[in-house]
Write an enzyme that holds these catalytic residues in place. Structure first.
Site, short mmCIF file in Angstrom:
data_model
loop_
_atom_site.label_atom_id
_atom_site.label_comp_id
_atom_site.label_asym_id
_atom_site.label_seq_id
_atom_site.Cartn_x
_atom_site.Cartn_y
_atom_site.Cartn_z
N GLU A 228 -1.22 -9.36 -0.62
CA GLU A 228 -2.63 -9.61 -0.33
C GLU A 228 -3.47 -9.59 -1.60
OE1 GLU A 228 -3.59 -7.96 4.02
OE2 GLU A 228 -2.55 -6.49 2.77
N ALA B 270 0.85 -1.19 0.00
CA ALA B 270 0.00 0.00 0.00
C ALA B 270 0.88 1.24 0.00
CB ALA B 270 -0.92 -0.01 1.21
N GLY C 20 0.29 -5.12 0.81
CA GLY C 20 -0.94 -5.13 0.02
C GLY C 20 -0.78 -5.81 -1.32
N GLU D 246 4.05 -5.57 7.45
CA GLU D 246 3.36 -4.47 8.15
C GLU D 246 3.81 -4.33 9.60
OE1 GLU D 246 0.69 -5.58 4.70
OE2 GLU D 246 1.93 -6.66 6.15
#
Length: 261
Positions: free
Chosen positions: A115, A68, A112, A135
Site C-alpha cells: 500500500e 504493518a 502495508g 490481510e
C-alpha cells in the site's frame, strides 16, 4: 527517538533528490507507528525544502516493507484505532506531498508495504520484488488505501483476486498488469531509481507538481472534469517563468535553465 537509538528511516540527499530508506531490517521493515511517524516527518520536510525536486522511498534487499507490524496491533481495540486515528494520523503524509515520489522496491512489498508503494507516483521494481495484500489471512482487510488504489492500478478483477485470495505477484506480472512502472535487475535498482529521480528533479518543479496533480485528478473525477482541470493547469503554465524559459530554450537549441518559478 531516544539518543543513540538507530533511526527507523535513513535520510539522505543526492543533488535535488531526497532519499528515504526504511530501516527495520530485522523486522523486514514492518511498518509500525514510530517508523511511519519518522517517514511522514521526513517526507514533509523534503516537501518544504526548495532544494529538493523529487523523493525516493527505498527498503532493503529482502523487503521493501513486509507489511504493518502485526505484533504491535494484535491486541488493539476499536477505540484504540479510532481514537488514535490509526493510519490516517501518519500514513497519509505521502498524500500531502506534491513533489514526485518514487518507490524503489526489492523483495517483499506485503500488505502495508504494498500500500505504501501504491501511494507513490512511480514504482521501480527490482526483479526480486513481490507484491501482495494478504490481510484476508488474518481476517482483516487492506486499510491504507489498498482496496482503493489497487483496482485503479490493475483493474477490479485482478484486485479482487489479490485481496480475496492473498495472491502474490512477482515483478514481471506486476509490470504486465501496470502495478509497477518498470522492472530492473536488483543490483541496479537503487542507482536506476536515483537516476530516474534525478532526471525528473531536473525539470521545472511547478510543472512537475501540476502534472502530478492533473494525473491524480484523472483517478478521482470524470473525464470531462479531468479535461477541464488539465486545461486550466495548462493555462497556468503560461504564468510560469520556467515555461517561457523552456520554450525559448527549445527555439534557441540550448538546454533550459529552470529557476522553479
Amino acid at each position: 527517538m531516544t539518543a543513540g537509538e538507530e533511526p527507523l528511516v535513513l535520510v539522505e540527499t543526492q543533488g535535488r533528490v531526497g532519499l528515504l530508506t526504511l530501516n527495520r531490517p530485522r523486522q523486514l521493515n514492518a511498518l509500525n507507528d514510530a517508523l511511519m511517524d519518522q517517514l511522514g516527518a521526513a517526507l514533509l520536510a523534503f516537501e518544504r525544502d526548495e532544494r529538493i525536486g523529487a523523493i525516493v522511498i527505498a527498503g532493503g534487499a529482502k523487503a521493501f516493507a513486509a507489511g504493518a507490524d502485526i505484533e504491535a496491533m494484535a491486541d488493539w481495540s476499536f477505540m484504540d484505532v479510532y481514537q488514535s486515528g490509526f493510519i490516517t494520523r501518519n500514513w497519509e503524509a505521502v498524500r500531502q506531498v506534491r513533489k514526485p515520489v518514487l518507490a524503489a522496491v526489492a523483495g517483499y512489498a506485503m500488505g502495508g508495504g504494498c500500500e505504501l508503494a501504491l501511494a507513490c507516483d512511480i514504482i521501480v521494481a527490482g526483479e526480486s520484488a513481490r507484491f501482495a495484500l494478504p490481510e484476508i489471512k488474518l481476517a482483516m482487510l487492506p486499510g491504507a488505501g489498498g482496496t482503493q488504489r489497487l483496482p485503479r492500478a490493475i483493474g477490479k478483477a485482478k484486485a479482487m483476486d489479490m485481496c480475496l485470495s492473498a495472491r502474490m505477484l512477482d515483478a514481471q506480472e506486476a509490470d504486465r498488469l501496470g502495478l509497477v512502472s518498470r522492472v530492473v535487475p536488483d543490483a541496479e535498482l537503487r542507482a536506476h531509481t536515483l537516476a530516474l529521480a534525478t532526471q525528473i528533479a531536473g525539470y521545472s518543479l511547478p510543472a512537475l507538481m501540476a502534472i502530478k496533480e492533473a494525473v491524480n485528478r484523472a483517478w478521482e473525477s470524470s473525464l470531462s472534469e479531468g479535461i477541464l482541470f488539465e486545461r486550466r493547469a495548462l493555462y497556468e503554465r503560461f504564468a510560469s517563468d520556467d515555461a517561457h524559459e523552456g520554450m525559448h530554450a527549445f527555439l534557441d537549441k540550448r538546454s533550459p535553465v529552470f529557476t522553479h518559478r
